[in-house]
Design a protein around this motif. Structure first.
Motif, PDB file in Angstrom:
ATOM      1  N   LEU A   3       0.829  -1.206   0.000  1.00 41.67           N
ATOM      2  CA  LEU A   3       0.000   0.000   0.000  1.00 41.67           C
ATOM      3  C   LEU A   3       0.865   1.260   0.000  1.00 41.67           C
ATOM      4  CD1 LEU A   3      -2.757   1.372   0.119  1.00 41.67           C
ATOM      5  CD2 LEU A   3      -2.673   1.216   2.593  1.00 41.67           C
ATOM      6  N   GLU A   4       1.856   1.283   0.893  1.00 42.17           N
ATOM      7  CA  GLU A   4       2.714   2.465   0.972  1.00 42.17           C
ATOM      8  C   GLU A   4       3.434   2.694  -0.357  1.00 42.17           C
ATOM      9  OE1 GLU A   4       4.198   2.394   5.592  1.00 42.17           O
ATOM     10  OE2 GLU A   4       4.965   0.891   4.228  1.00 42.17           O
ATOM     11  N   THR A  50      -5.130  -4.120  -0.006  1.00 38.35           N
ATOM     12  CA  THR A  50      -3.855  -4.682   0.435  1.00 38.35           C
ATOM     13  C   THR A  50      -4.117  -5.332   1.792  1.00 38.35           C
ATOM     14  OG1 THR A  50      -3.166  -2.787   1.721  1.00 38.35           O
ATOM     15  CG2 THR A  50      -2.633  -2.722  -0.617  1.00 38.35           C
ATOM     16  N   SER A  51      -3.067  -5.929   2.359  1.00 37.38           N
ATOM     17  CA  SER A  51      -3.286  -6.555   3.671  1.00 37.38           C
ATOM     18  C   SER A  51      -3.487  -5.478   4.751  1.00 37.38           C
ATOM     19  CB  SER A  51      -2.131  -7.500   4.031  1.00 37.38           C
ATOM     20  OG  SER A  51      -0.911  -6.863   3.827  1.00 37.38           O
ATOM     21  N   SER A  52      -3.107  -4.228   4.470  1.00 37.82           N
ATOM     22  CA  SER A  52      -3.327  -3.146   5.447  1.00 37.82           C
ATOM     23  C   SER A  52      -4.786  -2.711   5.489  1.00 37.82           C
ATOM     24  CB  SER A  52      -2.512  -1.900   5.075  1.00 37.82           C
ATOM     25  OG  SER A  52      -1.160  -2.104   5.243  1.00 37.82           O
ATOM     26  N   ASN A  53      -5.449  -2.748   4.328  1.00 33.00           N
ATOM     27  CA  ASN A  53      -6.778  -2.119   4.292  1.00 33.00           C
ATOM     28  C   ASN A  53      -7.911  -3.064   3.894  1.00 33.00           C
ATOM     29  OD1 ASN A  53      -6.612  -2.445   1.517  1.00 33.00           O
ATOM     30  ND2 ASN A  53      -5.935  -0.368   1.130  1.00 33.00           N
ATOM     31  N   GLY A  61      -8.809 -13.231   2.619  1.00 31.62           N
ATOM     32  CA  GLY A  61     -10.268 -13.167   2.455  1.00 31.62           C
ATOM     33  C   GLY A  61     -10.967 -13.628   3.721  1.00 31.62           C
ATOM     34  N   ASP A  62     -10.448 -14.682   4.321  1.00 31.74           N
ATOM     35  CA  ASP A  62     -11.029 -15.205   5.551  1.00 31.74           C
ATOM     36  C   ASP A  62     -10.876 -14.177   6.683  1.00 31.74           C
ATOM     37  OD1 ASP A  62     -12.107 -17.412   7.187  1.00 31.74           O
ATOM     38  OD2 ASP A  62     -10.136 -17.360   8.138  1.00 31.74           O
ATOM     39  N   TYR A  63      -9.722 -13.542   6.734  1.00 33.20           N
ATOM     40  CA  TYR A  63      -9.470 -12.518   7.766  1.00 33.20           C
ATOM     41  C   TYR A  63     -10.436 -11.337   7.592  1.00 33.20           C
ATOM     42  CZ  TYR A  63      -7.007  -8.899  10.413  1.00 33.20           C
ATOM     43  OH  TYR A  63      -6.690  -7.890  11.290  1.00 33.20           O
ATOM     44  N   ALA A  64     -10.593 -10.898   6.338  1.00 36.88           N
ATOM     45  CA  ALA A  64     -11.491  -9.764   6.072  1.00 36.88           C
ATOM     46  C   ALA A  64     -12.927 -10.140   6.454  1.00 36.88           C
ATOM     47  CB  ALA A  64     -11.406  -9.363   4.601  1.00 36.88           C
ATOM     48  N   GLU A  65     -13.291 -11.383   6.166  1.00 36.26           N
ATOM     49  CA  GLU A  65     -14.653 -11.850   6.511  1.00 36.26           C
ATOM     50  C   GLU A  65     -14.844 -11.868   8.036  1.00 36.26           C
ATOM     51  OE1 GLU A  65     -16.524 -15.103   4.249  1.00 36.26           O
ATOM     52  OE2 GLU A  65     -16.506 -16.222   6.128  1.00 36.26           O
ATOM     53  N   ALA A  80      -2.443 -15.426  17.834  1.00 33.76           N
ATOM     54  CA  ALA A  80      -1.436 -14.353  17.886  1.00 33.76           C
ATOM     55  C   ALA A  80      -1.921 -13.194  18.753  1.00 33.76           C
ATOM     56  CB  ALA A  80      -1.158 -13.862  16.472  1.00 33.76           C
ATOM     57  N   ASP A  81      -0.967 -12.349  19.176  1.00 34.90           N
ATOM     58  CA  ASP A  81      -1.351 -11.159  19.949  1.00 34.90           C
ATOM     59  C   ASP A  81      -1.730 -10.003  19.033  1.00 34.90           C
ATOM     60  OD1 ASP A  81      -0.665 -12.264  22.538  1.00 34.90           O
ATOM     61  OD2 ASP A  81       1.408 -12.194  21.814  1.00 34.90           O
ATOM     62  N   PHE A  82      -1.200 -10.026  17.812  1.00 32.73           N
ATOM     63  CA  PHE A  82      -1.462  -8.924  16.879  1.00 32.73           C
ATOM     64  C   PHE A  82      -1.449  -9.466  15.460  1.00 32.73           C
ATOM     65  CE2 PHE A  82       0.029  -5.545  14.046  1.00 32.73           C
ATOM     66  CZ  PHE A  82      -0.781  -4.480  14.410  1.00 32.73           C
ATOM     67  N   VAL A  83      -2.420  -9.045  14.654  1.00 36.63           N
ATOM     68  CA  VAL A  83      -2.453  -9.444  13.239  1.00 36.63           C
ATOM     69  C   VAL A  83      -2.385  -8.164  12.417  1.00 36.63           C
ATOM     70  CG1 VAL A  83      -3.768 -10.628  11.423  1.00 36.63           C
ATOM     71  CG2 VAL A  83      -3.932 -11.424  13.797  1.00 36.63           C
ATOM     72  N   GLY A  84      -1.438  -8.094  11.493  1.00 36.93           N
ATOM     73  CA  GLY A  84      -1.355  -6.876  10.678  1.00 36.93           C
ATOM     74  C   GLY A  84      -0.411  -7.048   9.505  1.00 36.93           C
ATOM     75  N   SER A  85      -0.500  -6.111   8.573  1.00 34.46           N
ATOM     76  CA  SER A  85       0.390  -6.109   7.408  1.00 34.46           C
ATOM     77  C   SER A  85       1.812  -5.817   7.878  1.00 34.46           C
ATOM     78  CB  SER A  85      -0.062  -5.016   6.442  1.00 34.46           C
ATOM     79  OG  SER A  85       0.149  -3.756   7.063  1.00 34.46           O
ATOM     80  N   THR A  86       2.752  -5.869   6.975  1.00 32.41           N
ATOM     81  CA  THR A  86       4.145  -5.606   7.365  1.00 32.41           C
ATOM     82  C   THR A  86       4.283  -4.197   7.950  1.00 32.41           C
ATOM     83  OG1 THR A  86       4.512  -5.164   5.038  1.00 32.41           O
ATOM     84  CG2 THR A  86       5.337  -7.226   5.854  1.00 32.41           C
ATOM     85  N   ALA A  87       3.626  -3.220   7.312  1.00 27.35           N
ATOM     86  CA  ALA A  87       3.725  -1.840   7.821  1.00 27.35           C
ATOM     87  C   ALA A  87       3.050  -1.733   9.190  1.00 27.35           C
ATOM     88  CB  ALA A  87       3.084  -0.872   6.842  1.00 27.35           C
ATOM     89  N   GLN A  88       1.934  -2.411   9.345  1.00 23.05           N
ATOM     90  CA  GLN A  88       1.239  -2.350  10.648  1.00 23.05           C
ATOM     91  C   GLN A  88       2.064  -3.032  11.743  1.00 23.05           C
ATOM     92  OE1 GLN A  88      -2.391  -4.050   9.159  1.00 23.05           O
ATOM     93  NE2 GLN A  88      -3.381  -2.070   8.926  1.00 23.05           N
ATOM     94  N   MET A  89       2.744  -4.140  11.398  1.00 22.35           N
ATOM     95  CA  MET A  89       3.607  -4.797  12.396  1.00 22.35           C
ATOM     96  C   MET A  89       4.755  -3.866  12.782  1.00 22.35           C
ATOM     97  SD  MET A  89       4.223  -8.742  11.409  1.00 22.35           S
ATOM     98  CE  MET A  89       3.170  -9.449  10.212  1.00 22.35           C
ATOM     99  N   TYR A  90       5.338  -3.239  11.766  1.00 24.19           N
ATOM    100  CA  TYR A  90       6.455  -2.318  12.012  1.00 24.19           C
ATOM    101  C   TYR A  90       6.004  -1.210  12.968  1.00 24.19           C
ATOM    102  CZ  TYR A  90      10.357   0.831  11.071  1.00 24.19           C
ATOM    103  OH  TYR A  90      11.445   1.646  11.210  1.00 24.19           O
TER     104      TYR A  90
END
Ligand code: SF4
Length: 314
Positions: free
Chosen positions: A42-43, A129-132, A158-162, A215-225
């Motif tokens: 995304l970035e 993207t995995s961020s949005n 897709g499953d995560y978004a659902e 997991a404790d947190f699920v996010g895109s690479t930018a969100q993990m960062y």
């Protein structure tokens, strides 16, 4: 040639020809270090559109990322240092399949992950993207006034978004996945928690649901960062469930924190096909058509619409 000489030559060549280098977090740390901009899909899509005024963009990522940059910057030259750097996940879905799903589910919007071919994007209503992904699925379902969307090619995203949107995401196809993230298992996660006690577990939404749920947190690479960057003072151990390039970046940027991979060898070999030597070679041969990624104008004209819609919605 010594590394320092190579880096110096790259820097001189880059200035001489006014080139912008974009690199994904999954590149080797050496390539990340020479990039003008570093980010996730995304970035980098935004940067390719809004922040680059060079005529040449060298994209250290995989093919769909360079295609996206080219679609958003049709007047610029987008170059992929190793033309074989492609994303196997994107190959799970082609435009013919999308048209068949549309016929089977008339009236449902098509959401495609940016990890897809330009032809697939051209047949979509919006990209994500995995961020949005969660936000995009909610917004497009509202716009179409429906409770289901067609989603591809990553079935786990897709499953995560659902799961997070309560909008049914019909997977195109059922089994599209990323070989890097889908290999992370529940056992890996449990073992790493035992080994690195008190480590906060961060995983990517391309992981399977059982792993995400633990997991404790699920996010895109930018969100993990950003999660690590903004962490509380007492949080000093992180167990990272994504490609090792991100872990290396974070270890370099946050030297007081400790990072552990959720399992060994989480490597996207497709991303890692670029090298500093290749980048230097491209800089010396900017007009060699071998490196240029160009989307046919009739496809680019259609594919830009879902990409711009995503950028407006996110
Ligand atoms: S990490 Fe997975 S989704 Fe990303 S480029 Fe590699 S194979 Fe494709």
């Amino acid at each position: 040639m010594k590394d320092s000489e190579l880096l110096n030559e790259i820097s001189v060549l880059k200035k001489k020809r006014d080139v912008t280098i974009l690199a994904h977090y999954y590149q080797s740390i050496e390539i990340q270090n020479i990039a003008d901009f570093l980010g996730d899909s995304l970035e980098l899509s935004r940067i390719a559109k809004e922040k680059t005024d060079s005529d040449y963009i060298i994209f250290a990522g995989v093919d769909f990322m360079a295609e996206t940059a080219s679609i958003l910057n049709q007047e610029k030259h987008v170059l992929l240092p190793n033309p074989e750097s492609c994303c196997p996940m994107a190959a799970y879905l082609d435009a013919k399949m999308v048209r068949e799903y549309k016929k089977k589910y008339p009236g449902l919007p098509v959401v495609t992950y940016v990890n897809s071919t330009a032809e697939v994007k051209a047949d979509s209503d919006v990209c994500c993207t995995s961020s949005n992904a969660v936000k995009i699925v909610k917004s497009i379902a509202k716009e179409f006034n429906v409770n289901s969307v067609l989603f591809g090619p990553d079935s786990n995203l897709g499953d995560y978004a659902e799961q997070k949107s309560n909008i049914r995401c019909i997977k195109m196809p059922e089994n599209g996945h990323c070989y890097v993230h889908s290999q992370i298992s529940v056992e890996d996660l449990k073992r790493s928690r035992e080994l690195f006690t008190k480590g906060l577990v961060l995983v990517h939404p391309e992981c399977v649901r059982e792993v995400r749920d633990l997991a404790d947190f699920v996010g895109s690479t930018a969100q993990m960062y950003n999660r690590v960057k903004n962490s509380q003072i007492e949080e000093d151990k992180f167990i990272i469930g994504t490609e090792e390039g991100l872990l290396q970046r974070m270890a370099k940027d946050f030297p007081k924190k400790q990072f552990y991979p959720v399992r060994d060898k989480l490597i996207c070999y497709n991303m890692k096909k670029h090298t500093l030597e290749l980048i230097k070679h491209v800089l010396e041969n900017l007009d060699d058509p071998m490196f240029e990624v160009k989307v046919p104008p009739e496809i680019a004209k259609k594919a830009i619409l879902p990409l711009e819609k995503m950028l407006q919605m996110s």
